[in-house]
Design a protein around this motif. Structure first.
Motif, PDB file in Angstrom:
ATOM      1  N   ASP A  76     -43.530  76.011   3.734  1.00 43.47           N
ATOM      2  CA  ASP A  76     -45.155  76.014   3.935  1.00 43.47           C
ATOM      3  C   ASP A  76     -45.842  76.442   2.415  1.00 43.47           C
ATOM      4  O   ASP A  76     -46.681  77.118   2.075  1.00 43.47           O
ATOM      5  N   LYS A  77     -45.189  75.670   1.439  1.00 40.75           N
ATOM      6  CA  LYS A  77     -45.575  75.798   0.163  1.00 40.75           C
ATOM      7  C   LYS A  77     -45.492  74.413  -0.608  1.00 40.75           C
ATOM      8  O   LYS A  77     -44.659  73.498  -0.254  1.00 40.75           O
ATOM      9  N   ASN A  78     -46.315  74.177  -1.472  1.00 39.11           N
ATOM     10  CA  ASN A  78     -46.605  72.896  -2.132  1.00 39.11           C
ATOM     11  C   ASN A  78     -47.201  73.027  -3.559  1.00 39.11           C
ATOM     12  O   ASN A  78     -48.228  72.675  -3.777  1.00 39.11           O
ATOM     13  N   HIS A  79     -46.266  73.549  -4.295  1.00 41.74           N
ATOM     14  CA  HIS A  79     -47.069  73.895  -5.711  1.00 41.74           C
ATOM     15  C   HIS A  79     -46.911  72.664  -6.639  1.00 41.74           C
ATOM     16  O   HIS A  79     -45.963  71.978  -6.803  1.00 41.74           O
ATOM     17  N   LEU A  80     -48.209  72.582  -7.246  1.00 46.50           N
ATOM     18  CA  LEU A  80     -48.360  71.374  -8.313  1.00 46.50           C
ATOM     19  C   LEU A  80     -48.120  71.756  -9.888  1.00 46.50           C
ATOM     20  O   LEU A  80     -48.993  72.799 -10.360  1.00 46.50           O
ATOM     21  N   LYS A  81     -47.249  71.296 -10.721  1.00 45.58           N
ATOM     22  CA  LYS A  81     -46.899  71.410 -12.025  1.00 45.58           C
ATOM     23  C   LYS A  81     -47.409  70.472 -12.975  1.00 45.58           C
ATOM     24  O   LYS A  81     -47.167  69.214 -12.635  1.00 45.58           O
ATOM     25  N   ILE A  82     -48.336  71.003 -14.015  1.00 43.49           N
ATOM     26  CA  ILE A  82     -48.715  69.971 -14.811  1.00 43.49           C
ATOM     27  C   ILE A  82     -48.340  70.217 -16.400  1.00 43.49           C
ATOM     28  O   ILE A  82     -48.860  71.604 -16.691  1.00 43.49           O
ATOM     29  N   SER A  83     -47.718  69.678 -17.072  1.00 42.18           N
ATOM     30  CA  SER A  83     -47.122  70.187 -18.462  1.00 42.18           C
ATOM     31  C   SER A  83     -47.979  69.073 -19.446  1.00 42.18           C
ATOM     32  O   SER A  83     -48.482  68.215 -19.235  1.00 42.18           O
ATOM     33  N   ASP A  84     -47.976  69.687 -20.676  1.00 42.92           N
ATOM     34  CA  ASP A  84     -48.458  68.980 -21.928  1.00 42.92           C
ATOM     35  C   ASP A  84     -49.862  68.612 -21.464  1.00 42.92           C
ATOM     36  O   ASP A  84     -50.039  67.387 -21.256  1.00 42.92           O
ATOM     37  N   LEU A  85     -50.738  69.575 -21.064  1.00 44.82           N
ATOM     38  CA  LEU A  85     -52.060  69.209 -20.617  1.00 44.82           C
ATOM     39  C   LEU A  85     -52.827  68.217 -21.694  1.00 44.82           C
ATOM     40  O   LEU A  85     -52.743  68.427 -22.795  1.00 44.82           O
ATOM     41  N   GLN A  86     -53.685  67.233 -21.046  1.00 42.35           N
ATOM     42  CA  GLN A  86     -54.584  66.579 -21.691  1.00 42.35           C
ATOM     43  C   GLN A  86     -55.946  66.536 -21.287  1.00 42.35           C
ATOM     44  O   GLN A  86     -56.225  67.197 -20.125  1.00 42.35           O
ATOM     45  N   ILE A  87     -56.812  66.135 -22.163  1.00 42.30           N
ATOM     46  CA  ILE A  87     -58.158  66.263 -21.710  1.00 42.30           C
ATOM     47  C   ILE A  87     -58.539  65.693 -20.423  1.00 42.30           C
ATOM     48  O   ILE A  87     -59.482  66.146 -19.519  1.00 42.30           O
ATOM     49  N   SER A  88     -58.061  64.472 -20.031  1.00 42.23           N
ATOM     50  CA  SER A  88     -58.085  63.901 -18.844  1.00 42.23           C
ATOM     51  C   SER A  88     -57.569  64.539 -17.698  1.00 42.23           C
ATOM     52  O   SER A  88     -57.843  64.255 -16.462  1.00 42.23           O
ATOM     53  N   ASP A  89     -57.030  65.689 -17.935  1.00 40.59           N
ATOM     54  CA  ASP A  89     -56.603  66.502 -16.662  1.00 40.59           C
ATOM     55  C   ASP A  89     -57.541  67.438 -16.143  1.00 40.59           C
ATOM     56  O   ASP A  89     -57.434  68.245 -14.975  1.00 40.59           O
ATOM     57  N   SER A  90     -58.617  67.618 -16.870  1.00 42.66           N
ATOM     58  CA  SER A  90     -59.770  68.331 -16.476  1.00 42.66           C
ATOM     59  C   SER A  90     -60.412  67.760 -15.190  1.00 42.66           C
ATOM     60  O   SER A  90     -60.861  66.788 -15.059  1.00 42.66           O
ATOM     61  N   ALA A  91     -60.317  68.724 -14.092  1.00 45.71           N
ATOM     62  CA  ALA A  91     -60.612  68.123 -12.664  1.00 45.71           C
ATOM     63  C   ALA A  91     -60.595  69.243 -11.674  1.00 45.71           C
ATOM     64  O   ALA A  91     -59.961  70.431 -12.149  1.00 45.71           O
ATOM     65  N   THR A  92     -60.853  69.024 -10.689  1.00 45.81           N
ATOM     66  CA  THR A  92     -60.730  69.912  -9.532  1.00 45.81           C
ATOM     67  C   THR A  92     -59.386  69.320  -8.561  1.00 45.81           C
ATOM     68  O   THR A  92     -59.700  68.415  -8.157  1.00 45.81           O
ATOM     69  N   TYR A  93     -58.615  70.221  -8.441  1.00 41.96           N
ATOM     70  CA  TYR A  93     -57.380  69.585  -7.415  1.00 41.96           C
ATOM     71  C   TYR A  93     -57.436  70.491  -6.381  1.00 41.96           C
ATOM     72  O   TYR A  93     -57.691  71.813  -6.085  1.00 41.96           O
ATOM     73  N   PHE A  94     -57.172  69.606  -5.091  1.00 42.25           N
ATOM     74  CA  PHE A  94     -57.260  70.075  -3.622  1.00 42.25           C
ATOM     75  C   PHE A  94     -56.089  70.084  -3.133  1.00 42.25           C
ATOM     76  O   PHE A  94     -55.345  68.980  -3.288  1.00 42.25           O
ATOM     77  N   CYS A  95     -55.618  71.057  -2.493  1.00 42.23           N
ATOM     78  CA  CYS A  95     -54.250  71.025  -1.601  1.00 42.23           C
ATOM     79  C   CYS A  95     -54.673  71.280  -0.201  1.00 42.23           C
ATOM     80  O   CYS A  95     -55.425  71.880   0.094  1.00 42.23           O
ATOM     81  N   ILE A  96     -53.943  69.661   0.508  1.00 41.27           N
ATOM     82  CA  ILE A  96     -54.521  69.693   1.902  1.00 41.27           C
ATOM     83  C   ILE A  96     -53.316  69.868   2.892  1.00 41.27           C
ATOM     84  O   ILE A  96     -52.084  69.149   2.429  1.00 41.27           O
ATOM     85  N   GLU A  97     -53.119  70.551   3.871  1.00 40.91           N
ATOM     86  CA  GLU A  97     -52.361  70.370   5.419  1.00 40.91           C
ATOM     87  C   GLU A  97     -52.571  69.651   6.255  1.00 40.91           C
ATOM     88  O   GLU A  97     -54.080  69.789   6.593  1.00 40.91           O
TER      89      GLU A  97
END
Length: 322
Positions: A76-97
């Motif tokens: 029952d988990k689904n974590h998202l990892k983002i490394s070496d962040l870039q400007i293009s990573d600026s956004a809103t992220y949604f987790c849906i089940e």
């Protein structure tokens, strides 16, 4: 059927090159998990999917085979990892089940990566003429922001609230990259023809990119001849004052005439009433009048003299004693 998000949203303000883990914990019994990314001004894009009975998730589209993205999955988990962040990573992220019957928004996180260097400049304000034309310019300097951007034009005037009038969408083909730098310079034009008074107002250029929305300095269009000169203002003020005095004078004159007319009518009525009473008194006195004719019986007068005497009558009235 999709249900509303139950878990609170989060906000992450990070620097370029940092790493972040976006948590996603859902209800027991979920079968499939999804991550969506929505950049400001664009539609959500599917990033990954995870089947709860498998060991690993799958990235899709441009996130496939990208080592900067990874999933931490489990019960029952689904974590998202983002490394070496870039400007293009600026956004809103949604987790849906989903349990194969309905969808549920488990988590949302807004990531804002600093250091984009995004700048917006607009053309200077100017005056416009009836029937003429003008072109508004909006210059965008992307800086280190390597993501797509959208340009919007807003108009603000005294007659209406600010509103969107035009959008350029994601037309990045109008951009040119400066040599030996990552900065893009993009120029967007808004031509307007057959101008009239409705085109006067203040225009704003807004750019949405890399999780940011930035407004440029305003451009004001003034309609020529719209402002009054001081001489015209003084003339109109004097005309207004003269008109006000004239109205007061005419009002006073009409009022005096009405008062005089009213007084004259009152005098005429009183005169008629007085004449009526005098006539009525005469009629009452006529009932008590007695007429007597005095004849001269002298026989020595001639016929002509006697005729003249007969025509002379003496009237007398006898008023009874009361």
């Amino acid at each position: 059927m999709a249900s509303l998000m139950e878990s609170p949203s989060h906000f992450q303000l990070l620097d370029v090159g940092e790493s972040v883990t976006l948590p996603c914990v859902c209800d027991i019994g979920a079968v499939l998990f999804f991550w969506y990314k929505q950049t400001l001004g664009q539609k959500p894009k599917l990033m990954s999917s995870y089947y709860s009975y498998s060991n690993n998730g799958t990235f899709l589209n441009e996130y496939e085979n990208n080592s900067r993205f990874s999933l931490d999955t489990g019960r029952d988990k689904n974590h998202l990892k983002i490394s070496d962040l870039q400007i293009s990573d600026s956004a809103t992220y949604f987790c849906i089940e989903t349990n194969m019957f309905d969808l549920k928004f488990c988590q949302s996180t807004t990531v804002n990566v600093k250091g984009s260097g995004l700048k917006v400049h607009q053309s200077a304000s100017e005056s416009i003429q009836p029937g003429g034309s003008v072109t508004l310019n909006c210059t965008v300097h992307t800086g280190t922001c390597d993501g797509p951007h959208s340009v919007y034009w807003f108009k603000d005037s005294e007659e209406s609230h600010p509103g969107l009038i035009y959008t350029h969408g994601g037309r990045n083909h109008q951009c040119e990259r400066k040599p030996s730098t990552q900065t893009h310079t993009c120029v967007y034009n808004l031509p307007m023809k057959s101008l009239d008074l409705s085109h006067a107002g203040t225009y704003y250029c807004a750019v949405a990119s890399c999780g940011h929305i930035l407004f440029g300095n305003k451009t004001t269009l003034n309609f020529e001849g719209d402002e009054c000169s001081p001489v015209l203002v003084y003339f109109l003020s004097g005309a207004l004052a003269f008109t006000s005095i004239l109205v007061l004078f005419l009002t006073f004159t009409v009022r005096q005439m009405k008062q005089r007319q009213s007084a004259g009518n009152c005098y005429s009525v009183k005169r008629l009433i007085r004449m009526y009473f005098i006539f009525d008194q005469l009629c009452q006195d006529a009932e008590s009048l007695h007429y007597a004719a005095i004849r001269d019986h002298g026989g020595n007068k001639s016929r002509r003299q006697r005729k003249d005497t007969l025509d002379e009558c003496v009237y007398s009235s006898v008023r009874p004693q009361t």
